[in-house]
Design an enzyme around this catalytic site. Structure first.
Site, PDB file in Angstrom:
ATOM      1  N   CYS A   2       0.811  -1.178  -0.003  1.00 16.24           N
ATOM      2  CA  CYS A   2       0.031   0.011   0.090  1.00 16.24           C
ATOM      3  C   CYS A   2       0.799   1.288  -0.160  1.00 16.24           C
ATOM      4  O   CYS A   2       2.056   1.324   0.272  1.00 16.24           O
ATOM      5  CB  CYS A   2      -0.833   0.028   1.264  1.00 16.24           C
ATOM      6  SG  CYS A   2      -1.312  -1.514   1.965  1.00 16.24           S
ATOM      7  N   ARG A  27       2.827   1.119  -7.104  1.00 11.53           N
ATOM      8  CA  ARG A  27       3.128   0.089  -5.946  1.00 11.53           C
ATOM      9  C   ARG A  27       1.951  -1.002  -6.216  1.00 11.53           C
ATOM     10  O   ARG A  27       1.886  -1.975  -5.550  1.00 11.53           O
ATOM     11  CB  ARG A  27       2.829   0.640  -4.645  1.00 11.53           C
ATOM     12  CG  ARG A  27       4.012   1.573  -4.224  1.00 11.53           C
ATOM     13  CD  ARG A  27       3.842   2.409  -3.145  1.00 11.53           C
ATOM     14  NE  ARG A  27       4.081   1.810  -2.095  1.00 11.53           N
ATOM     15  CZ  ARG A  27       5.176   1.866  -1.160  1.00 11.53           C
ATOM     16  NH1 ARG A  27       6.355   2.403  -1.778  1.00 11.53           N
ATOM     17  NH2 ARG A  27       5.463   1.121  -0.166  1.00 11.53           N
ATOM     18  N   TRP A  74      -3.819  -2.084  -0.585  1.00  4.89           N
ATOM     19  CA  TRP A  74      -3.726  -3.431  -1.398  1.00  4.89           C
ATOM     20  C   TRP A  74      -4.012  -4.343  -0.446  1.00  4.89           C
ATOM     21  O   TRP A  74      -3.328  -4.838   0.688  1.00  4.89           O
ATOM     22  CB  TRP A  74      -2.291  -3.759  -1.868  1.00  4.89           C
ATOM     23  CG  TRP A  74      -2.376  -4.826  -3.019  1.00  4.89           C
ATOM     24  CD1 TRP A  74      -2.946  -4.540  -4.229  1.00  4.89           C
ATOM     25  CD2 TRP A  74      -2.025  -6.133  -2.818  1.00  4.89           C
ATOM     26  NE1 TRP A  74      -2.702  -5.832  -4.990  1.00  4.89           N
ATOM     27  CE2 TRP A  74      -2.331  -6.878  -4.228  1.00  4.89           C
ATOM     28  CE3 TRP A  74      -1.442  -6.906  -1.812  1.00  4.89           C
ATOM     29  CZ2 TRP A  74      -2.008  -8.299  -4.404  1.00  4.89           C
ATOM     30  CZ3 TRP A  74      -1.398  -8.243  -2.101  1.00  4.89           C
ATOM     31  CH2 TRP A  74      -1.655  -8.875  -3.142  1.00  4.89           C
ATOM     32  N   ASN A 100       0.349   0.915   6.639  1.00  4.48           N
ATOM     33  CA  ASN A 100       0.804  -0.034   5.689  1.00  4.48           C
ATOM     34  C   ASN A 100       1.534  -1.313   6.487  1.00  4.48           C
ATOM     35  O   ASN A 100       2.454  -0.804   7.374  1.00  4.48           O
ATOM     36  CB  ASN A 100       1.955   1.041   4.552  1.00  4.48           C
ATOM     37  CG  ASN A 100       2.597  -0.279   3.503  1.00  4.48           C
ATOM     38  OD1 ASN A 100       2.171  -1.379   3.309  1.00  4.48           O
ATOM     39  ND2 ASN A 100       3.521   0.474   2.846  1.00  4.48           N
ATOM     40  N   GLY A 101       0.978  -2.437   6.257  1.00  9.14           N
ATOM     41  CA  GLY A 101       1.885  -3.377   6.858  1.00  9.14           C
ATOM     42  C   GLY A 101       0.876  -4.443   7.340  1.00  9.14           C
ATOM     43  O   GLY A 101      -0.156  -4.290   6.854  1.00  9.14           O
ATOM     44  N   GLU A 486      11.251 -23.371 -13.781  1.00  9.25           N
ATOM     45  CA  GLU A 486      10.837 -22.277 -13.528  1.00  9.25           C
ATOM     46  C   GLU A 486      11.829 -21.129 -13.977  1.00  9.25           C
ATOM     47  O   GLU A 486      11.479 -20.053 -14.803  1.00  9.25           O
ATOM     48  CB  GLU A 486      10.662 -21.847 -11.908  1.00  9.25           C
ATOM     49  CG  GLU A 486      10.363 -20.324 -11.759  1.00  9.25           C
ATOM     50  CD  GLU A 486       9.017 -19.747 -12.221  1.00  9.25           C
ATOM     51  OE1 GLU A 486       8.147 -20.603 -12.711  1.00  9.25           O
ATOM     52  OE2 GLU A 486       8.976 -18.708 -12.009  1.00  9.25           O
ATOM     53  N   LYS A 490      11.075 -18.694 -17.264  1.00  4.20           N
ATOM     54  CA  LYS A 490      11.222 -16.972 -16.882  1.00  4.20           C
ATOM     55  C   LYS A 490      11.998 -16.686 -18.196  1.00  4.20           C
ATOM     56  O   LYS A 490      11.621 -15.572 -18.744  1.00  4.20           O
ATOM     57  CB  LYS A 490      12.130 -16.695 -15.756  1.00  4.20           C
ATOM     58  CG  LYS A 490      11.507 -16.881 -14.255  1.00  4.20           C
ATOM     59  CD  LYS A 490      10.413 -15.689 -14.065  1.00  4.20           C
ATOM     60  CE  LYS A 490       9.116 -16.192 -14.914  1.00  4.20           C
ATOM     61  NZ  LYS A 490       8.231 -16.884 -13.751  1.00  4.20           N
ATOM     62  N   GLU A 493       9.812 -16.602 -21.610  1.00  7.59           N
ATOM     63  CA  GLU A 493       8.848 -15.947 -21.271  1.00  7.59           C
ATOM     64  C   GLU A 493       9.095 -14.382 -21.788  1.00  7.59           C
ATOM     65  O   GLU A 493       8.316 -13.698 -22.553  1.00  7.59           O
ATOM     66  CB  GLU A 493       7.968 -15.434 -20.071  1.00  7.59           C
ATOM     67  CG  GLU A 493       7.388 -16.527 -19.307  1.00  7.59           C
ATOM     68  CD  GLU A 493       6.607 -16.227 -18.161  1.00  7.59           C
ATOM     69  OE1 GLU A 493       5.516 -16.195 -17.768  1.00  7.59           O
ATOM     70  OE2 GLU A 493       7.448 -16.013 -17.054  1.00  7.59           O
ATOM     71  N   HIS A 509      18.390 -38.676 -21.892  1.00  5.00           N
ATOM     72  CA  HIS A 509      17.282 -39.211 -22.536  1.00  5.00           C
ATOM     73  C   HIS A 509      16.591 -38.308 -23.745  1.00  5.00           C
ATOM     74  O   HIS A 509      15.557 -38.551 -24.162  1.00  5.00           O
ATOM     75  CB  HIS A 509      15.960 -39.769 -21.677  1.00  5.00           C
ATOM     76  CG  HIS A 509      16.793 -40.846 -20.884  1.00  5.00           C
ATOM     77  ND1 HIS A 509      16.877 -41.990 -20.848  1.00  5.00           N
ATOM     78  CD2 HIS A 509      17.055 -40.676 -19.477  1.00  5.00           C
ATOM     79  CE1 HIS A 509      17.346 -42.782 -20.207  1.00  5.00           C
ATOM     80  NE2 HIS A 509      17.316 -41.913 -19.075  1.00  5.00           N
ATOM     81  N   LYS A 608      -0.927 -11.498 -17.666  1.00  2.12           N
ATOM     82  CA  LYS A 608      -0.824 -11.579 -16.142  1.00  2.12           C
ATOM     83  C   LYS A 608      -1.874 -12.556 -15.548  1.00  2.12           C
ATOM     84  O   LYS A 608      -1.443 -13.209 -14.663  1.00  2.12           O
ATOM     85  CB  LYS A 608      -0.912 -10.204 -15.315  1.00  2.12           C
ATOM     86  CG  LYS A 608      -0.669 -10.198 -13.906  1.00  2.12           C
ATOM     87  CD  LYS A 608       0.865 -10.564 -13.675  1.00  2.12           C
ATOM     88  CE  LYS A 608       1.117 -10.925 -12.372  1.00  2.12           C
ATOM     89  NZ  LYS A 608       2.559 -11.748 -12.321  1.00  2.12           N
TER      90      LYS A 608
HETATM   91  C1  G6P Z   1      -0.239 -16.595 -16.498  1.00  2.00           C
HETATM   92  C2  G6P Z   1       0.722 -15.611 -15.846  1.00  2.00           C
HETATM   93  C3  G6P Z   1       1.690 -16.697 -15.057  1.00  2.00           C
HETATM   94  C4  G6P Z   1       1.162 -17.271 -14.106  1.00  2.00           C
HETATM   95  C5  G6P Z   1      -0.041 -18.181 -14.671  1.00  2.00           C
HETATM   96  C6  G6P Z   1      -0.820 -18.630 -13.400  1.00  2.00           C
HETATM   97  O1  G6P Z   1       0.417 -17.615 -17.335  1.00  2.00           O
HETATM   98  O2  G6P Z   1       1.458 -14.985 -17.043  1.00  2.00           O
HETATM   99  O3  G6P Z   1       2.780 -15.610 -14.616  1.00  2.00           O
HETATM  100  O4  G6P Z   1       2.113 -18.080 -13.204  1.00  2.00           O
HETATM  101  O5  G6P Z   1      -0.794 -17.465 -15.338  1.00  2.00           O
HETATM  102  O6  G6P Z   1      -1.544 -17.479 -12.808  1.00  2.00           O
HETATM  103  P1  G6P Z   1      -1.913 -17.555 -11.395  1.00  2.00           P
HETATM  104  O7  G6P Z   1      -2.617 -15.946 -11.173  1.00  2.00           O
HETATM  105  O8  G6P Z   1      -3.081 -18.458 -11.206  1.00  2.00           O
HETATM  106  O9  G6P Z   1      -0.858 -17.894 -10.480  1.00  2.00           O
END
Ligand code: G6P
Length: 613
Positions: A2, A27, A74, A100-101, A486, A490, A493, A509, A608
């Site tokens: 926040c 933020r 938030w 905030n916190g 992961e 990254k 993506e 394999h 997102k």
């Molecule tokens: C989208 C986003 C990813 C995320 C995935 C799952 O593909 O770009 O970054 O990991 O959705 O989203 P969620 O909000 O369910 O973690």
């Protein structure tokens, strides 16, 4: 998290507050509000939505006041709505407070205050604090600053707060612990804010409040600082070097970089009030009522998509090792279109940063319909998944804006670790000594993440060498296999380089056929159960002239001799290595993507929150 902004001076506060809240929009937030004070007239406006929604809500109404506080919230406790938005007030209606916190011990304080006749309007932990200050002011007959000090002495948690009082419009009180707060000092005027972005256009003279300090800003007497023990502190005034242009994203070039750097704090926030070293226990309030069902579960099903699915894979290893319960991790999109076997004594854990992913939601409904108990691990409070699950634990990572998920992953893994530790302890499958050792190790993780982040210059150097690669391979074993997945996700993506994550031994394999001198191979080769095996896999890559970039434990020598580059991370227990080893991989991807001129925060074709199947 926040945003806070506050003003006391000769000008009208409202335009300064609105402008300041706009500066803090980066933020992330879901509601906004202001309180304005003129004489003994205190006016509060607040609503769910954006700062522009707040402005429309206020439009045409009185905004008079040379003292004021503003907030973007938030949600952490209670969904985003008008009532939960800040500022909050106590029973007397004299005070207005922004925070905030997270107040960890809000529940027992609230109980006591309800007993004393206070009536609460919101679901927030913040409202507890303002009622407490209000109560102390009256019962002890003390001024606002002293009431704040006494109240904060009873509070456990993190806070940056600003409070104003209708009975004393010449004074504004601010305090901080573990949440930042900056005070700007202008000509006959003062500002408070969560960071310098709303202040820099008004004054360059600022005081960064230290943990445990309380600032009393008085129109005639100026700024005085005391600490919570009532000792006088001398304000240290610094000159801001920040330029107006650098204000967006809190000074970082991208949200993704800001979020990577927030991880030390966000992991700490995920554990706040849950990991109690003193008592040697883990308390997850959100699943407390279902603990026994969890302890007796015959099987755990973990559902998620994308990065959340990777966090779920780490969860699989954690639950199987600590709690000895069989676990299956499923892509929500696959699960929902099979005819899955779900039993009433299964526990389903649904993981989602946004809490809105359509496939995860549908998979939950399916499992629910077959009688399973569903536990959510979400970041966004009040989101659809948080609402449809039976119980859950929020990750408290703060808003994640970069499309590529970073701090949400480490927060999800942190919550899964806490859950697995708690269930392991209660089932008696984790010995007391091991449980306590892991609690201590987990508590040390935020500081260790900070150490990893300090390697950024070296990581950037490595990124420069491999930025033109067409393919990359990521290898891990055991707990670090999901980290390899992961890391590869990254990179692809945000940089559009083709990347694959593999269990290190499985490389033989198939992927080994791809290895030549142009292929960077990222290997997580930290000390632990699979160390020697991974070293053999590194040798296999070397024999085919692949380039090795290894994440190793501090002080390692064996891999150092074999690899082209090593990035050292601090030593920790095997199950916690994902929390540290993912950070350099996030940074590598970020820097490669920037060097290739990619739009890091909004990569092509990605969203997102994927609310369509
Ligand atoms: C989208 C986003 C990813 C995320 C995935 C799952 O593909 O770009 O970054 O990991 O959705 O989203 P969620 O909000 O369910 O973690």
């Amino acid at each position: 998290m926040c945003g806070i902004v506050a003003y006391l001076g000769e000008k009208q506060a409202y335009p300064i507050l609105i402008n300041g809240l706009r500066r803090l929009e980066y933020r992330g937030y879901d509601s906004a509000g202001v309180a304005l004070l003129e004489g003994d007239a205190l006016t509060i406006y607040k609503c769910q939505g954006k700062v522009s929604d707040l402005e429309s809500h206020i439009n045409g109404r009185s905004t008079v006041g040379t003292v004021g506080i503003g907030h973007t919230r938030w949600a952490t406790h209670g969904p985003p709505n008008d009532v939960n938005a800040h500022p909050h007030q106590g029973t007397s209606g004299d005070l207005a407070l922004i925070h905030n916190g997270i107040i960890e011990n809000y529940a027992p304080i609230k109980e006591e205050l309800v007993h004393r006749g206070h009536v609460f309007r919101s679901d927030t932990d913040t409202e507890v604090l303002v009622h407490l200050i209000d109560d102390i002011q009256r019962s002890e007959n003390v001024d606002l600053a002293e009431a704040v000090r006494l109240a904060l002495s009873n509070v456990v948690g993190a806070y940056a707060i600003v409070v104003i009082d209708r009975k004393d419009p010449e004074v504004m009180v601010a305090a901080r612990k573990s949440s930042p707060l900056v005070i700007g000092i202008g000509e006959g005027e003062f500002f408070c804010a969560s960071d310098a972005t709303p202040i820099v256009e008004h004054t360059k003279n600022v005081v960064y409040l230290e943990d445990g300090e309380i600032a009393v800003i008085d129109r005639t007497k100026g700024l005085k600082i005391r600490n919570i023990k009532n000792q006088v502190k001398t304000p240290f005034i610094q000159e801001l070097e920040m330029q107006l242009e650098a204000l967006e994203k809190g000074g970082y070039d991208h949200f993704m970089l800001k979020e990577i750097h927030e991880q030390s704090r966000s992991i700490r926030d995920s554990m706040r009030g849950r990991l109690n070293l003193g008592k040697g226990e883990v308390v997850l309030g959100g699943i407390k009522d279902y603990e026994q069902k969890f302890v007796n579960a015959k099987r755990i099903l973990i559902l998620g998509c994308g990065t959340s699915w990777h966090a779920g894979m780490v969860g699989e290893y954690l639950f199987e090792e600590f709690a000895r319960i069989p676990v299956e991790v499923e892509y929500a999109s696959e699960f929902r279109y099979r005819n899955p076997i779900v039993n009433e004594d299964d526990i389903v854990i649904a993981i989602s940063q946004s809490g809105e992913t359509a496939d995860t939601l549908a998979a939950i409904e399916l499992a629910k319909g077959r009688g399973a108990m569903i536990i959510g691990i979400c970041n966004v409070v009040g989101s659809s998944i948080a609402r449809v699950t039976h119980a859950g634990s929020y990750t408290h990572a703060g808003p994640e804006i970069g499309v590529a998920s970073t701090k949400a992953f480490t927060a999800q893994v942190t919550v899964l670790t806490l859950m697995a530790l708690m269930i392991g302890q209660k089932r008696g499958t984790l010995s007391g000594g091991n449980f306590y050792r892991l609690l201590n190790e987990l508590d040390a993780i935020p500081d260790k993440v900070q150490k990893v982040l300090q390697k950024e210059a070296q990581i950037k150097y490595i990124a420069d060498i491999y930025k033109d690669a067409s393919n990359a391979l990521y290898l891990g074993r055991g707990y670090t296999f999901p980290v390899a997945l992961e890391g590869a996700l990254k990179l692809k993506e945000i940089s559009y380089i083709h990347a694959e994550g593999y269990p290190a031994a499985e490389m033989k394999h198939g992927p080994i056929a791809l290895i030549d001198e142009a292929m960077p191979v990222f290997v997580i080769a930290t000390k632990g159960a699979s160390y020697e095996k991974v070293v053999s896999n590194i040798q296999e890559v070397k024999a085919r002239k692949g380039k090795i970039i290894a994440i190793v434990t501090e002080g390692d020598t064996m891999v150092k001799d074999l690899a082209d580059h090593v990035i050292e991370i601090p030593e920790t227990a095997d199950p916690l290595v994902p929390l540290l080893s993912v950070v350099p991989l996030q940074l590598i991807s970020y820097h490669i993507a920037v060097m290739r001129g990619c739009n890091v925060d909004q990569p092509r074709n990605l969203a997102k929150s994927v609310t369509v199947e």
